[in-house]
Design a protein around this motif. Structure first.
Motif, PDB file in Angstrom:
ATOM      1  N   LEU A  62       0.824  -1.210   0.000  1.00 11.69           N
ATOM      2  CA  LEU A  62       0.000   0.000   0.000  1.00 11.69           C
ATOM      3  C   LEU A  62       0.858   1.262   0.000  1.00 11.69           C
ATOM      4  O   LEU A  62       0.586   2.217  -0.722  1.00 11.69           O
ATOM      5  CB  LEU A  62      -0.920  -0.014   1.223  1.00 11.69           C
ATOM      6  N   LEU A 120      -4.060   8.039   0.480  1.00 11.38           N
ATOM      7  CA  LEU A 120      -4.893   6.849   0.297  1.00 11.38           C
ATOM      8  C   LEU A 120      -6.302   7.251  -0.107  1.00 11.38           C
ATOM      9  O   LEU A 120      -6.835   8.269   0.338  1.00 11.38           O
ATOM     10  CB  LEU A 120      -4.959   6.042   1.592  1.00 11.38           C
ATOM     11  N   GLU A 127      -9.025   2.492   0.647  1.00 11.42           N
ATOM     12  CA  GLU A 127      -7.688   2.017   1.015  1.00 11.42           C
ATOM     13  C   GLU A 127      -7.397   2.311   2.487  1.00 11.42           C
ATOM     14  O   GLU A 127      -6.800   1.496   3.192  1.00 11.42           O
ATOM     15  CB  GLU A 127      -6.627   2.681   0.136  1.00 11.42           C
TER      16      GLU A 127
END
Length: 202
Positions: free
Chosen positions: A12, A21, A25
């Motif tokens: 990520l 993000l 996410e």
């Protein structure tokens, strides 16, 4: 499961990520952070019970009976019972008691109502101050002309910084990678010690 969460964070927050993000996410990252700490908490509990079943540290204590509250790797009475039989292991557990107290703030299922939060991004103080100064100048120059001040632009200042936020009476931020790696290593060290003692006494 623990490894899957660690790998999720590494993917990520890859080195080439430049944008904050997305909401989904951020939510998934929070799920992994909470799952990671609940998983370690549960695994430590399982280790304590494995030691109890193998060595009968407390006579007559079972998962469904009286006295089960004694079965906690870092509880004084448990550590003392281990030390009486296995001095080195007992000393290792005692040395980790302070960490266990520190660790609880991340996820003690009996004590926490507010889960760990992983924010989409972080706005640095200097950039925020500069933005607010600019916003103030714009609003002052627009006085008398039906000002349309747009505050949404602050979102563009956010950077994808891997941190975990703990709620409660006040907010505390922790560097995600450093904290998770530190707790994972300590968990592995304790696990090896307990399992090696069990294997050597089977």
């Amino acid at each position: 499961m623990l490894q899957a969460s660690r790998m999720h964070f590494e993917n990520l927050f890859s080195e080439n990520r430049s944008k904050p993000l997305e909401p989904h996410e951020s939510t998934l990252a929070a799920l992994h952070a909470n799952a990671f700490y609940v998983g370690i908490r549960g695994a430590l509990d399982n280790l304590a019970w494995a030691a109890q079943f193998q060595f009968s540290l407390f006579s007559g204590v079972t998962e469904g009976g009286k006295g089960r509250g004694k079965i906690d790797l870092f509880k004084d009475c448990f550590v003392e019972a281990v030390e009486e039989r296995f001095r080195v292991l007992g000393e290792k557990l005692r040395a980790k008691q302070e960490w266990s107290q520190d660790f609880k703030k991340f996820r003690d299922p009996a004590a926490h109502r507010i889960p760990i939060y992983v924010p989409p991004g972080v706005v640095r103080k200097q950039e925020l101050e500069e933005y607010m100064d600019e916003l103030s100048r714009e609003s002052m120059s627009a006085l008398g002309t039906s000002p349309q001040v747009n505050c949404d632009g602050v979102e563009t200042l956010a950077h994808p910084v891997p941190v975990m936020i703990l709620g409660g009476d006040s907010l505390s931020a922790y560097p995600l990678f450093y904290q998770i790696k530190k707790d994972y290593r300590r968990f592995l060290s304790i696990s090896r010690s307990v399992i090696c003692e069990i294997k050597s006494n089977c």
